[in-house]
Design an enzyme around this catalytic site. Structure first.
Site, short mmCIF file in Angstrom:
data_model
loop_
_atom_site.label_atom_id
_atom_site.label_comp_id
_atom_site.label_asym_id
_atom_site.label_seq_id
_atom_site.Cartn_x
_atom_site.Cartn_y
_atom_site.Cartn_z
N ASN A 9 0.88 -1.18 0.00
CA ASN A 9 0.00 0.00 0.00
C ASN A 9 0.91 1.22 0.00
O ASN A 9 1.51 1.55 1.02
CB ASN A 9 -0.89 -0.03 1.26
CG ASN A 9 -1.73 1.23 1.38
OD1 ASN A 9 -1.77 2.06 0.47
ND2 ASN A 9 -2.40 1.38 2.51
N LYS A 11 0.14 4.26 -0.28
CA LYS A 11 -0.51 5.45 0.32
C LYS A 11 -0.29 6.67 -0.58
O LYS A 11 -0.20 6.52 -1.80
CB LYS A 11 -0.02 5.64 1.75
CG LYS A 11 -0.15 4.36 2.59
CD LYS A 11 0.06 4.55 4.06
CE LYS A 11 -0.13 3.21 4.77
NZ LYS A 11 0.01 3.29 6.20
N HIS A 94 -9.43 1.10 5.13
CA HIS A 94 -8.15 1.35 5.79
C HIS A 94 -8.35 2.34 6.93
O HIS A 94 -9.13 3.28 6.82
CB HIS A 94 -7.12 1.89 4.78
CG HIS A 94 -5.74 1.87 5.33
ND1 HIS A 94 -5.28 2.83 6.21
CD2 HIS A 94 -4.72 0.99 5.16
CE1 HIS A 94 -4.02 2.54 6.54
NE2 HIS A 94 -3.67 1.42 5.93
N GLU A 96 -6.70 4.77 7.92
CA GLU A 96 -6.46 6.19 7.57
C GLU A 96 -7.69 6.78 6.88
O GLU A 96 -8.00 7.95 7.06
CB GLU A 96 -5.20 6.31 6.70
CG GLU A 96 -3.95 6.07 7.54
CD GLU A 96 -2.77 5.47 6.78
OE1 GLU A 96 -2.76 5.48 5.54
OE2 GLU A 96 -1.85 4.98 7.47
N GLU A 164 -5.01 -4.86 10.68
CA GLU A 164 -4.01 -3.82 10.88
C GLU A 164 -4.30 -3.07 12.17
O GLU A 164 -5.11 -2.13 12.18
CB GLU A 164 -4.04 -2.81 9.73
CG GLU A 164 -3.74 -3.41 8.37
CD GLU A 164 -3.17 -2.37 7.39
OE1 GLU A 164 -2.18 -2.68 6.75
OE2 GLU A 164 -3.72 -1.25 7.32
N GLY A 170 2.78 2.46 10.78
CA GLY A 170 3.70 3.58 10.61
C GLY A 170 4.43 3.98 11.88
O GLY A 170 5.04 5.05 11.94
N SER A 210 3.79 -1.82 10.33
CA SER A 210 5.25 -1.80 10.53
C SER A 210 5.94 -3.10 10.11
O SER A 210 6.90 -3.55 10.76
CB SER A 210 5.59 -1.45 11.98
OG SER A 210 5.14 -0.13 12.28
#
Ligand code: 13P
Length: 264
Positions: A9, A11, A94, A96, A164, A170, A210
């Site tokens: 991904n 992003k 996701h 985010e 996730e 991240g 991560s």
């Protein structure tokens, strides 16, 4: 046995030329035959040039988002039917998107429905926040997200779920393989409740958060984890290809990559 999947991904990273360069390096790094399904999910604007750059390989393409309507006055949005001739997969739900763009459980459910109807293969993301994890609510949150994302949908086809944990994304603070394995077991039993045991056995469930070349083995050695959704490390071709190679070695220890299952 489930075919492992490693998905990148990207992003909101890479210009068009950087995207083509990155995927060309990944392509070079993977020459040979691999029993791992590899997916890259670049930004929308790079889907077409990346598709060109991947011609003749089995690396699959995915989008990072969709809108749930087919067409109309929705300035700035991209519909599933626009994507289906370009790519095979789409990331939905996701964290985010949930956090910054208001993708509620209801919106995620509509996007899942629209993707499935158009023939896109969703990679459905679920995961808990740090405080939910610390309060022991992981299983409730994750199964709740899963149930609402899939509510009313016939999901007998191919489904990929990515677990996730938000606190691992991240942050450089990956979850523990064993912990992830336990959560994925719960995810799979929820899928079995919803769609039957065969579907649950066939659905692939990935870990994301991560993931690097240094820790991928810890996850791929777990019985329930079928691959990874990789963020930051998918932007570095050597890291990403290393993650794929390690995955193949762990899943198929006795099979040198000489089979022609996946021609590049
Ligand atoms: P990182 O690998 O950068 O933690 O991102 C994970 C992720 O969000 C993939 O979708």
């Amino acid at each position: 046995m489930r075919l492992p999947m490693i998905a990148g991904n990207w992003k909101m990273n890479t210009t068009v030329s950087e995207a083509v360069e990155l995927v060309s390096q990944v392509r070079k790094g993977l020459s040979g035959a691999y029993d791992v399904e590899v997916v890259v999910c670049p930004p929308f604007v790079s889907l077409v040039p990346v598709k060109e750059a991947l011609k003749g390989t089995s690396i699959k393409l995915g989008a990072q988002n969709i809108y749930f309507e087919e067409k109309g006055a929705y300035t700035g949005e991209i519909s599933p039917v626009m994507l289906v001739s370009l790519c095979e997969h789409v990331i939905i739900g996701h964290s985010e998107r949930r956090q910054y763009f208001g993708d509620s459980n209801d919106v995620v459910n509509k996007k899942m429905g629209a993707a499935l109807e158009a023939g896109l293969k969703p990679i459905l993301c679920v995961g808990e926040k740090l405080e939910e994890n610390e309060a022991g609510k992981t299983n409730d949150i994750v199964t709740g997200q899963l149930r609402s994302a899939l509510a009313g949908l016939d999901c007998s086809g191919e489904l990929v779920v990515a677990y996730e944990p938000i606190w691992a994304i991240g942050t450089g603070r990956a979850a523990h393989g064993k912990q992830v394995n336990d959560t994925i077991r719960i995810i799979r039993s929820t899928l079995a409740e919803l769609y039957g045991q065969q579907m649950a056995d066939e659905a692939r469930v990935l870990y994301g958060g991560s993931v690097t070349a240094d820790n991928i083995a810890e996850f791929m050695e777990q019985s329930e984890i079928d691959g990874a959704l990789v963020g930051g490390a998918s932007l570095k071709a050597d890291q990403f290809t290393n993650i794929i190679r390690q995955t193949e070695e762990i899943f198929f220890p006795n099979n040198p990559p000489t089979k022609d299952l996946i021609p590049w």
